[in-house]
Design an enzyme around this catalytic site. Structure first.
Site, short mmCIF file in Angstrom:
data_model
loop_
_atom_site.label_atom_id
_atom_site.label_comp_id
_atom_site.label_asym_id
_atom_site.label_seq_id
_atom_site.Cartn_x
_atom_site.Cartn_y
_atom_site.Cartn_z
N ARG A 39 0.89 -1.21 -0.05
CA ARG A 39 -0.10 -0.01 -0.11
C ARG A 39 0.84 1.19 -0.07
O ARG A 39 0.48 2.18 0.81
CB ARG A 39 -1.06 0.07 1.31
CG ARG A 39 -2.03 -1.27 1.15
CD ARG A 39 -3.26 -0.60 0.54
NE ARG A 39 -4.32 -1.77 0.11
CZ ARG A 39 -5.29 -1.53 1.17
NH1 ARG A 39 -5.66 -0.56 1.62
NH2 ARG A 39 -6.00 -2.69 0.76
N ARG A 43 -3.85 6.60 0.74
CA ARG A 43 -4.58 7.89 1.29
C ARG A 43 -3.49 8.40 2.09
O ARG A 43 -3.84 9.55 2.48
CB ARG A 43 -5.68 7.56 2.03
CG ARG A 43 -6.94 7.23 1.14
CD ARG A 43 -8.24 6.84 1.65
NE ARG A 43 -7.88 5.60 2.50
CZ ARG A 43 -8.62 4.56 2.83
NH1 ARG A 43 -9.77 4.81 3.08
NH2 ARG A 43 -8.13 3.29 3.38
N ARG A 52 -7.86 11.56 -5.45
CA ARG A 52 -8.99 10.77 -5.15
C ARG A 52 -10.34 12.05 -5.05
O ARG A 52 -11.45 11.59 -5.10
CB ARG A 52 -8.90 10.06 -4.08
CG ARG A 52 -8.40 8.69 -4.39
CD ARG A 52 -9.21 7.80 -4.93
NE ARG A 52 -10.09 7.13 -3.58
CZ ARG A 52 -11.44 7.61 -3.42
NH1 ARG A 52 -11.72 8.60 -4.25
NH2 ARG A 52 -12.07 7.33 -2.59
N ASP A 88 -6.69 -3.11 -7.53
CA ASP A 88 -7.22 -3.74 -6.26
C ASP A 88 -7.30 -5.40 -6.51
O ASP A 88 -7.76 -5.61 -7.60
CB ASP A 88 -8.24 -3.09 -5.86
CG ASP A 88 -8.52 -3.35 -4.52
OD1 ASP A 88 -8.38 -2.69 -3.55
OD2 ASP A 88 -9.67 -4.33 -4.10
N TYR A 165 -14.58 -12.46 0.25
CA TYR A 165 -15.20 -11.16 -0.36
C TYR A 165 -16.87 -11.63 -1.29
O TYR A 165 -17.59 -10.98 -1.05
CB TYR A 165 -14.40 -10.25 -1.10
CG TYR A 165 -13.70 -9.53 -0.14
CD1 TYR A 165 -14.12 -8.16 0.28
CD2 TYR A 165 -12.23 -9.68 -0.01
CE1 TYR A 165 -13.33 -7.44 1.13
CE2 TYR A 165 -11.31 -8.82 0.82
CZ TYR A 165 -11.77 -7.76 1.20
OH TYR A 165 -11.04 -7.01 2.08
O1 CP3 Z 1 0.19 0.43 -3.19
C1 CP3 Z 1 -0.35 -0.70 -3.42
O2 CP3 Z 1 -0.07 -1.62 -2.32
C2 CP3 Z 1 -1.04 -1.08 -4.47
C3 CP3 Z 1 -2.42 -0.93 -4.44
C4 CP3 Z 1 -3.36 -1.78 -3.74
C5 CP3 Z 1 -4.80 -1.53 -3.26
N1 CP3 Z 1 -5.51 -2.34 -2.86
C6 CP3 Z 1 -5.04 -0.09 -3.30
C7 CP3 Z 1 -6.28 0.37 -2.57
C8 CP3 Z 1 -3.16 -3.18 -3.29
C9 CP3 Z 1 -2.15 -3.95 -3.38
C10 CP3 Z 1 -4.42 -3.57 -2.79
C11 CP3 Z 1 -4.76 -4.96 -2.26
C12 CP3 Z 1 -5.99 -5.06 -1.38
N2 CP3 Z 1 -7.18 -4.70 -1.64
C13 CP3 Z 1 -5.94 -6.16 -0.46
C14 CP3 Z 1 -4.89 -7.00 0.04
C15 CP3 Z 1 -3.86 -6.02 0.85
C16 CP3 Z 1 -4.18 -6.14 2.19
O3 CP3 Z 1 -4.12 -4.97 2.64
O4 CP3 Z 1 -4.41 -7.02 2.75
C17 CP3 Z 1 -7.42 -6.18 -0.04
C18 CP3 Z 1 -7.91 -7.00 1.37
C19 CP3 Z 1 -7.97 -5.18 -0.52
C20 CP3 Z 1 -9.52 -4.89 -0.52
C21 CP3 Z 1 -9.68 -3.44 -0.25
N3 CP3 Z 1 -9.46 -2.40 -1.17
C22 CP3 Z 1 -10.30 -3.08 0.81
C23 CP3 Z 1 -10.62 -4.05 2.08
C24 CP3 Z 1 -10.40 -1.49 0.48
C25 CP3 Z 1 -10.82 -0.72 1.74
C26 CP3 Z 1 -9.81 -0.52 2.88
C27 CP3 Z 1 -9.56 0.82 3.02
O5 CP3 Z 1 -8.31 1.26 3.33
O6 CP3 Z 1 -10.32 1.68 2.76
C28 CP3 Z 1 -9.77 -1.26 -0.73
C29 CP3 Z 1 -9.62 0.08 -1.35
C30 CP3 Z 1 -8.25 0.54 -1.56
N4 CP3 Z 1 -7.31 -0.60 -2.30
C31 CP3 Z 1 -7.65 1.60 -1.52
C32 CP3 Z 1 -6.42 1.56 -2.15
C33 CP3 Z 1 -5.34 2.71 -2.33
C34 CP3 Z 1 -8.37 2.94 -0.78
C35 CP3 Z 1 -9.29 3.39 -1.65
C36 CP3 Z 1 -9.64 5.06 -1.38
O7 CP3 Z 1 -10.23 5.22 -0.74
O8 CP3 Z 1 -8.81 5.67 -2.40
#
Ligand code: CP3
Length: 357
Positions: A39, A43, A52, A88, A165
């Protein structure tokens, strides 16, 4: 993986092949420990928040130009040794027929979750993964924009985490719907896992074909399972997934809360195994044995601590790795949204400085 492969047989250029990150994946010596952070684009960065405020998360993922810019900006700002595709794990659910939404505050929502075997009717593994073409286009752009010695990591969710999911319909604390489904109808569970596994393998290989040098498989929620359930309901699918990934491409097998699953995960596959902060890096690596590289394992919350404490914990992890080839420094899970950016940058510098050989 043979490290003495003649140059002409390699599909990737020397500058990438000899990068710290890919050398560490192959357990070859490096001049300093490679570091990247899960990540790393997100944010906690004001530039990301400002982007965003103009586009939704899904729009950002589906816009290759903006997704590429997000990946490259984060990698360059932090000075990390690898970039990760901005996307994602849940995107693959859309072409499988799931109605996916990222709602404000609630996180991901799937409006038509699988609740019975009937919901799987007509669902098949993606034979044609071109519906995710925007992802491969982002990969191509990122590869063209990144420095020649910075590898790009592609990624996907592991079938168990995706199935959670798909069945729960969103994030969950106890995964009671997913586990009840698994226990009550193992045949339907295996059918769903097979669809997810085979689609994911093709999706990852398409990312590699577009320009990713390594892949990470996120089994973020697998720690919810005990060893016996992992062995019965997950491991065969993970084996099948790893066996389908292009052989020369390093695959990072990541999970959290996996202290009781490490050997089972290693046996399922992966060039690099992710460790979280609940295990000591040296003890975890000892259990995994010398045939795999390891990635980890700073607690992401330590980034909220004063720099002196971040430094102390960084040294401890590097001391536990003891300069053995095959350590990739990372957090044990993703960077949290309110993490101070200057601490993240300081961490990257400390890893390089403390580990310089
Ligand atoms: O920088 C990176 O690592 C690359 C991008 C990336 C994202 N999601 C962007 C993202 C990666 C590798 C993921 C993987 C992901 N997505 C996982 C596995 C990683 C982990 O943390 O275990 C999971 C479980 C998800 C599913 C997911 N996507 C969730 C549960 C959420 C909401 C959580 C939150 O923080 O709000 C997301 C959204 C998400 N994916 C965001 C980002 C940057 C936040 C979205 C936003 O509000 O801009």
């Amino acid at each position: 993986m043979p490290s003495d492969l003649p140059t002409q047989e390699r599909t990737i250029p020397d500058a990438l092949w000899n990068s710290r990150f890919l050398r560490a994946c192959r357990r070859e010596p490096v001049d300093a420990t490679p570091v990247w952070l899960m990540r790393q684009a997100g944010r906690y960065m004001s530039e990301y928040r400002s982007l965003r405020s103009k586009v939704s998360f899904l729009e950002l993922c589906k816009n290759p130009e903006l997704a590429a810019e997000t990946t490259v900006f984060a990698a360059e700002t932090l000075g990390v040794d690898a970039a990760i595709l901005f996307a994602d794990i849940l995107l693959i659910l859309e072409p499988l027929g799931f109605d996916l939404e990222f709602s404000k505050g609630e996180g991901p929502v799937i409006h038509n979750p699988v609740r019975s075997v009937g919901d799987l009717a007509g669902m098949e593994p993606l034979t044609d993964v071109s519906s995710l073409g925007y992802v491969y286009e982002a990969v191509r752009r990122i590869r063209a924009e990144l420095p020649a010695n910075i590898p790009l990591i592609g990624f996907a969710g592991a079938p168990f985490t995706l199935a959670c999911y798909a069945i729960e319909g969103g994030s969950s604390r106890h995964y009671e719907k997913a586990k009840a489904f698994m226990y009550s109808d193992p045949g339907a569970w295996n059918a769903l896992m097979t669809i997810l596994t085979d689609s994911t393998a093709r999706y990852l290989n398409a990312q590699v074909a577009a320009g990713a040098q390594a892949v990470q498989i996120f089994d973020s929620w697998v720690g919810a399972l005990g060893p016996d359930d992992y062995r019965r309901f997950v491991q065969p699918h993970m084996r099948r997934l790893f066996s389908q990934i292009v052989p020369e491409v390093p695959a990072i097998h990541f999970g959290t809360d996996t202290a009781t699953l490490l050997e089972l995960q290693r046996d399922a596959g992966g060039t690099v195994i992710g460790l979280d902060w609940r295990v000591e890096l040296d003890a975890g690596w000892e259990r995994l044995g010398p045939e795999v590289a390891v990635q980890g394992n700073l607690d992401p919350v330590v980034l909220f601590a004063p720099l002196a404490e971040i430094g102390r914990q960084t040294r401890r992890i590097l001391d536990q790795a003891a300069g053995r080839p095959g350590h990739i420094f990372n957090l044990g899970h993703g960077i949290l949204p309110h993490t101070p950016v200057d601490h993240v940058r300081a961490l990257v510098q400390m890893v390089h400085e403390f580990s310089a050989r």
